[in-house]
Write a protein that holds these residues in place. Structure first.
Motif, PDB file in Angstrom:
ATOM      1  N   UNK A  15      27.624  84.648-102.515  1.00  0.00           N
ATOM      2  CA  UNK A  15      28.772  84.092-103.231  1.00  0.00           C
ATOM      3  C   UNK A  15      28.477  82.763-103.914  1.00  0.00           C
ATOM      4  N   UNK A  16      27.472  82.061-103.444  1.00  0.00           N
ATOM      5  CA  UNK A  16      27.071  80.799-104.061  1.00  0.00           C
ATOM      6  C   UNK A  16      25.658  80.492-103.597  1.00  0.00           C
ATOM      7  N   UNK A  17      24.937  79.630-104.302  1.00  0.00           N
ATOM      8  CA  UNK A  17      23.585  79.293-103.870  1.00  0.00           C
ATOM      9  C   UNK A  17      23.584  78.483-102.578  1.00  0.00           C
ATOM     10  N   UNK A  18      22.418  78.325-101.994  1.00  0.00           N
ATOM     11  CA  UNK A  18      22.266  77.489-100.810  1.00  0.00           C
ATOM     12  C   UNK A  18      22.727  76.069-101.139  1.00  0.00           C
ATOM     13  N   UNK A  19      23.550  75.514-100.261  1.00  0.00           N
ATOM     14  CA  UNK A  19      24.032  74.138-100.441  1.00  0.00           C
ATOM     15  C   UNK A  19      23.260  73.259 -99.467  1.00  0.00           C
ATOM     16  N   UNK A  20      22.164  72.709 -99.944  1.00  0.00           N
ATOM     17  CA  UNK A  20      21.221  72.050 -99.035  1.00  0.00           C
ATOM     18  C   UNK A  20      21.740  70.742 -98.455  1.00  0.00           C
ATOM     19  N   UNK A  21      22.885  70.270 -98.919  1.00  0.00           N
ATOM     20  CA  UNK A  21      23.484  69.096 -98.289  1.00  0.00           C
ATOM     21  C   UNK A  21      24.062  69.447 -96.916  1.00  0.00           C
ATOM     22  N   UNK A  22      24.229  70.755 -96.660  1.00  0.00           N
ATOM     23  CA  UNK A  22      24.865  71.203 -95.417  1.00  0.00           C
ATOM     24  C   UNK A  22      23.940  72.050 -94.541  1.00  0.00           C
ATOM     25  N   UNK A  23      23.051  72.816 -95.132  1.00  0.00           N
ATOM     26  CA  UNK A  23      22.115  73.648 -94.362  1.00  0.00           C
ATOM     27  C   UNK A  23      20.875  73.883 -95.219  1.00  0.00           C
ATOM     28  N   UNK A  24      19.755  74.151 -94.548  1.00  0.00           N
ATOM     29  CA  UNK A  24      18.476  74.185 -95.240  1.00  0.00           C
ATOM     30  C   UNK A  24      18.199  75.431 -96.044  1.00  0.00           C
ATOM     31  N   UNK A  25      18.570  76.595 -95.532  1.00  0.00           N
ATOM     32  CA  UNK A  25      18.343  77.842 -96.255  1.00  0.00           C
ATOM     33  C   UNK A  25      19.405  78.851 -95.848  1.00  0.00           C
ATOM     34  N   UNK A  26      19.404  79.994 -96.528  1.00  0.00           N
ATOM     35  CA  UNK A  26      20.482  80.979 -96.342  1.00  0.00           C
ATOM     36  C   UNK A  26      20.553  81.529 -94.928  1.00  0.00           C
ATOM     37  N   UNK A  27      19.446  81.490 -94.186  1.00  0.00           N
ATOM     38  CA  UNK A  27      19.481  82.001 -92.815  1.00  0.00           C
ATOM     39  C   UNK A  27      20.283  81.088 -91.889  1.00  0.00           C
ATOM     40  N   UNK A  28      20.521  79.839 -92.316  1.00  0.00           N
ATOM     41  CA  UNK A  28      21.278  78.881 -91.506  1.00  0.00           C
ATOM     42  C   UNK A  28      22.761  78.831 -91.870  1.00  0.00           C
ATOM     43  N   UNK A  29      23.159  79.555 -92.932  1.00  0.00           N
ATOM     44  CA  UNK A  29      24.541  79.465 -93.424  1.00  0.00           C
ATOM     45  C   UNK A  29      25.553  79.878 -92.366  1.00  0.00           C
ATOM     46  N   UNK A  30      25.339  81.038 -91.742  1.00  0.00           N
ATOM     47  CA  UNK A  30      26.323  81.547 -90.785  1.00  0.00           C
ATOM     48  C   UNK A  30      26.494  80.603 -89.608  1.00  0.00           C
ATOM     49  N   UNK A  31      25.385  80.066 -89.100  1.00  0.00           N
ATOM     50  CA  UNK A  31      25.469  79.133 -87.976  1.00  0.00           C
ATOM     51  C   UNK A  31      26.231  77.876 -88.381  1.00  0.00           C
ATOM     52  N   UNK A  32      25.965  77.371 -89.600  1.00  0.00           N
ATOM     53  CA  UNK A  32      26.658  76.177 -90.075  1.00  0.00           C
ATOM     54  C   UNK A  32      28.155  76.433 -90.196  1.00  0.00           C
TER      55      UNK A  32
END
Length: 259
Positions: A15-32
């Motif tokens: 839905x949107x690119x990785x937002x590196x201000x909040x998490x490092x890569x897409x594998x960390x999105x769900x945990x964040x």
């Protein structure tokens, strides 16, 4: 804004690119996302009252009615949060047992449980723990930007729908008019995060609303979302816009042809 590429068959559509201000890569999105909503669940309804922009319970009920919700239908509300959409669904269905709530965040489920006596399940949108053809309407309110893969999510929505069933996605989209976009950037990007922090949400409340706006501002175009819906097998896909801000995406699982 540059035109978003059409989804490729078999490829993930984020839905949107990785937002590196909040998490490092897409594998960390769900945990964040899970951690962020767990930390802010107790304050979420207060935050929502600040940024709702007049789109409260009446608007959610209106969207559900337009999607065809009526008594006797079974509903799955994905990303139920504190239950803002589910409460309106229960009122329209008339039977709390006909509405199922699902969320990634256990703290959000605990908040929903305070005011709703409906079945609640912890899970994710792209791997729904429900049987095939088991519900008449799948809803997701203002949370599509938090899933990992749009096409996989819509495939799951279609799978659990009965033939003839519908999907309703309520979202806030990036305004197309420059003046509206500048106003929303100032309001949702700066004012609401600051007020959320000061009103009891603390730094996590501020982070939630900053993240909320950035996912809106950097979300893929509506055409990509409707394309992912169609690629997942949904029919009669459309996007309706209210006030240059609120997007309502709908689609249906086609009824099976009779001999």
């Amino acid at each position: 804004m540059p035109t978003e590429p059409s989804p490729r068959v078999g490829s993930a559509v984020e839905p949107h690119p990785v937002l590196d201000a909040y998490y490092g890569d897409r594998t960390q999105r769900q945990r964040f996302v899970r951690g962020l909503f767990n930390r802010t669940a107790h304050h979420y309804d207060r935050i929502n009252a600040i940024f709702a922009l007049g789109s409260g319970s009446w608007y959610r009920a209106q969207c559900l009615r337009r999607a065809g919700l009526r008594p006797g239908m079974r509903v799955l509300d994905v990303a139920i949060g504190t239950g803002l959409v589910a409460r309106e669904a229960v009122a329209l269905c008339g039977d709390p047992g006909d509405v199922i709530g699902l969320d990634l965040s256990e703290a959000m489920l605990a908040e929903a449980r305070r005011s709703l006596s409906i079945p609640l399940i912890q899970g994710v949108a792209d791997a729904l723990p429900l049987a095939d053809s088991s519900v008449d309407l799948v809803t997701i309110g203002y949370a599509l930007r938090h899933v990992g893969d749009l096409t996989a999510t819509f495939r799951e929505f279609r799978r659990v729908l009965r033939p003839g069933g519908a999907v309703l996605v309520m979202e806030i989209g990036r305004p197309r008019r420059p003046v509206t976009r500048h106003l929303m950037n100032a309001y949702l990007g700066m004012v609401v995060p600051a007020v959320s922090r000061l009103s009891g949400g603390g730094e996590s409340g501020r982070t939630l609303m900053r993240y909320y706006w950035e996912t809106i501002d950097r979300c893929v175009e509506p055409e990509v979302i409707t394309g992912a819906m169609a690629a997942a097998g949904l029919a009669q896909v459309r996007c309706d816009t209210d006030y240059d801000l609120f997007k309502n995406y709908t689609g249906k699982r086609q009824a099976e042809a009779t001999a």
